[in-house]
Design an enzyme around this catalytic site. Structure first.
Site, PDB file in Angstrom:
ATOM      1  CG  ASP A  36      40.152  50.087  42.511  1.00 13.06           C
ATOM      2  OD1 ASP A  36      40.209  48.863  42.286  1.00 13.06           O
ATOM      3  OD2 ASP A  36      39.479  50.572  43.432  1.00 13.06           O
TER       4      ASP A  36
ATOM      5  CG  ASP B   6      41.500  46.522  38.606  1.00 11.33           C
ATOM      6  OD1 ASP B   6      40.352  46.977  38.731  1.00 11.33           O
ATOM      7  OD2 ASP B   6      42.278  46.391  39.559  1.00 11.33           O
TER       8      ASP B   6
ATOM      9  NE  ARG C  77      32.425  44.694  35.490  1.00 13.30           N
ATOM     10  CZ  ARG C  77      33.007  45.383  36.455  1.00 13.30           C
ATOM     11  NH1 ARG C  77      33.313  44.784  37.595  1.00 13.30           N
ATOM     12  NH2 ARG C  77      33.305  46.662  36.300  1.00 13.30           N
TER      13      ARG C  77
ATOM     14  CB  THR D 250      41.309  35.381  39.079  1.00 11.76           C
ATOM     15  OG1 THR D 250      42.039  36.609  39.252  1.00 11.76           O
ATOM     16  CG2 THR D 250      41.401  34.929  37.633  1.00 11.76           C
TER      17      THR D 250
ATOM     18  CG  ASP E  31      40.740  45.831  43.156  1.00 17.83           C
ATOM     19  OD1 ASP E  31      41.438  46.691  42.607  1.00 17.83           O
ATOM     20  OD2 ASP E  31      39.550  46.027  43.462  1.00 17.83           O
TER      21      ASP E  31
ATOM     22  CG  ASP F 261      41.509  49.301  46.446  1.00 21.01           C
ATOM     23  OD1 ASP F 261      42.188  49.861  45.574  1.00 21.01           O
ATOM     24  OD2 ASP F 261      40.421  48.738  46.210  1.00 21.01           O
TER      25      ASP F 261
END
Length: 220
Positions: A49, A52, A57, A63, A70, A74
């Site tokens: 997590d 990514d 960045r 996006t 994401d 989670d």
């Protein structure tokens, strides 16, 4: 010459996101019976997590799809773990259900409202103006500790079902660590409830302004 379109599904952070989903599914399958394997897959998915986000960045591949992917990963990962915990600790099913509902609804509504706010120019409630929330939003260390502590609490409850660990102060290590991280999980749930309330208020502001704009057009 035809313009080549980007395929965001093949962006590195999104590929990492797909890998997180795959690992989470494996963890879900083995959670009832194979603690170590499930933990390896679940923890690896959780650690990715952070990877990514850095990849997005660094490679300039941030996006909206990635952000949603994401968040959904989670929430789904935590929900799957809580469902397993409910079978391990049926006495606490209600509290585990409540935790799951708060986690999913609070994050979903707040994220959805934030996306809608980006398309409007209305005055919204900004939680970052609150001193406590300001620290939560701006201090990455605090945010990491809150999220990690919350995940650790539920992960420790899971491990406790299989192992007690070495005894410390007359208590099994995993149970002791769970007791220490429980306040973090409670505070995290409270913050999510605040997100839910503020998101609801901000969404109502969007509704009121949009209805007022429609009424104004109908007059003209």
């Amino acid at each position: 010459m035809a313009e080549t379109k980007e395929n965001i599904f093949l962006f590195v952070p999104n590929i990492i996101g797909f890998a997180r989903i795959f690992l989470a599914i494996i963890a879900f399958y083995y959670m009832p019976t194979h603690c170590v394997l499930a933990c390896i897959c679940y923890i690896t998915s959780a650690l990715l997590d952070a990877v990514d986000g850095h990849a997005a960045r660094y490679l300039n591949q941030s996006t909206k799809f990635g952000a949603i992917l994401d968040q959904l990963t989670d929430r789904a990962g935590t929900a799957g773990l809580l469902m397993t915990l409910a079978t391990f600790y049926p006495r606490y099913t209600f509290w585990l259900q409540l935790s799951m509902v708060i986690d999913i609804t609070g994050h979903w509504l707040y994220l959805h409202t934030c996306m809608l706010q980006g398309k409007t120019s209305h005055k919204f409630i900004d939680m970052s103006e609150n001193p406590i929330m300001h620290v939560y939003y701006t201090n990455k260390t605090v945010l990491f500790l809150m999220c990690a502590g919350n995940e650790a609490f539920y992960a420790l409850l899971y491990v406790m079902h299989f192992y007690t660990g070495p005894t410390v102060l007359g208590v099994g290590l995993f149970k002791l660590l769970a007791l220490l991280t429980m306040p973090v999980a409670v505070v995290k749930a409270f913050i999510t409830i605040v997100h839910l309330i503020v998101g609801s208020i901000n969404l109502s502001i969007i509704d009121v302004n949009e209805r007022a704009a429609i009424a104004e057009k109908q007059k003209n």
